[in-house]
Design an enzyme around this catalytic site. Structure first.
Site: not given
Ligand SMILES: *[C@@H]1O[C@H](CO)[C@@H](O)[C@H](O)[C@H]1NC(C)=O
Length: 385
Positions: A100-101, A347
């Site tokens: 992710g970010f 995910e």
């Protein structure tokens, strides 16, 4: 042993010694590949193919309700074709060191300041950065008929601290695929959140299907909440609720993806917005991952259903957008490109950007010390209606 195999072993040994790389490089070339340069594992009802490139899952075959074998994930025909892929990870690859970010590359552990390499203009880091796990060629430590283990010697790729060692094991049993992602920190503590991308189309793009997942149903039984994001998709640290019967209500019922994504603003023709959100998986305490699936994806058309059991506490769910990352269907799936909404990915991972949200008090899940082992475990259970 064939001459070409011997040459390959010699080169692998040299490469390994030269680069101080994986001691498994020699072993990797000994395991058999199919004609598409992929590693196959199989059990009753399921057959999977993987590539060394990002440890990507490139095919998953299963028989549908009519007894026709379908390949129900995105991928490339030839294993190395994925290297031209611009996305991160390489299509259907493993995601690490942090999924992710991350909203910026700076963070502190024990008052030591670290900076992760990033070349994105907004200084975010996505899926471990451009040199993360999903964009590396991995090695195989072991391969049998129903199991494969990739090893990762992360030498500080992407500017993350330490040189941890990782292990990715895929095992199939009848109608089941188990995935474990493990990591040990070496020398210094490290942020970690591993995942594996899989883009599913449970119809395998059969010619009589819509070739999208808009008619698939999705249920996320524990996901009454999701993470708020800014206009670039970076989590803000706030949490939103998914009220019953709203577009984000996948918890109270099996919702058709097309119904959830229909954009009411268009009168002239059907329009849909993309789903690209991270849902919390909030199970009543105490829980075990076997208690119930975090996600159930099904297609009436093929009769195929997949249930995802996981010990991870969030799921990034996104629908396929045919953009610069456009890919062709595989030979066994038909002709042409994968259309918008052609697939959906779920995910499993830790809460996104928890590195920058100490107020969540998830240091234990976010930072791996040298005193324990990280483990992400998931099982995909398949059934045919
Ligand atoms: C699908 O069914 C055929 C015929 O029974 C069988 O040979 C094949 O192995 C099955 N495919 C999978 C993935 O189990």
């Amino acid at each position: 042993m064939q001459w070409s195999t011997i040459v390959a072993i010699v080169f692998a040994a040299i490469k390994s010694a030269w680069s101080g790389g994986s001691p498994f490089a020699v072993q990797t070339v000994l395991y058999p590949l199919n004609e598409e340069n992929k590693y196959i594992i199989e059990s009753e009802g399921v057959r999977l193919a993987f590539t060394l490139n990002g440890g990507a899952l490139s095919n998953l075959w299963i028989n549908d309700t009519h007894g026709i074998e379908r390949d129900i994930v995105l991928g490339f025909d030839q294993a190395d074709d994925v290297r031209g892929w611009v996305g991160n990870p390489w299509l259907n690859g493993v995601i690490g060191r942090v999924a992710g970010f991350l909203k910026d590359p700076d963070y502190e552990i024990n008052s030591v300041r670290y900076t992760i390499a990033t070349d994105r203009p907004d200084r975010t880091v996505y899926n471990g950065g451009e040199t993360g796990w999903g964009r590396r060629v991995l090695d195989v430590a072991s391969h049998s008929q129903n199991s494969i283990t990739f090893v990762v010697f992360d030498r500080g790729w992407g500017g993350f601290p330490g040189k941890p060692a990782g292990c990715i094991t895929h095992t199939v049993t009848p109608y089941e695929w188990q995935l474990s992602l493990g990591l040990v920190a070496v020398h210094s503590p490290t942020p970690v959140s591993l995942s594996q991308q899989v883009f599913w189309n449970l119809d395998g793009f059969s010619s009589t299907s819509t070739k999208t997942v808009l008619e698939h149903t999705l249920k996320l039984p524990y996901s009454g909440l999701r993470f708020a994001v800014d206009q670039d998709g970076v989590p803000t640290g706030d949490i939103l609720s998914n009220p019953e019967n709203s577009a984000f209500d996948f918890w109270s019922k099996h919702q058709r993806i097309g119904d959830a994504l229909r954009d009411g603003s268009s009168r002239t023709r059907e329009r849909y917005r993309q789903l690209d959100d991270t849902f919390l998986v909030m199970r009543p305490q105490p829980w075990k991952m076997e208690d119930g699936p975090a996600a159930i994806l099904a297609s009436e058309h093929s009769g195929i259903q997949v249930e995802l059991f996981t010990n991870q506490e969030s799921l990034h769910v996104h629908t396929w957008k045919a953009g610069p990352d456009s890919v062709d269907l595989k030979r066994g799936q038909g002709q042409g490109r994968v259309p918008d909404f052609g697939a959906v990915s779920m995910e499993m991972q830790n809460w996104p950007d928890s590195l920058h949200h100490p107020e969540w008090q998830r240091q234990h899940e976010t930072i791996l010390g040298t005193n324990r082992i990280y483990g992400s475990y998931s099982t995909f259970k398949f059934s045919i209606d």
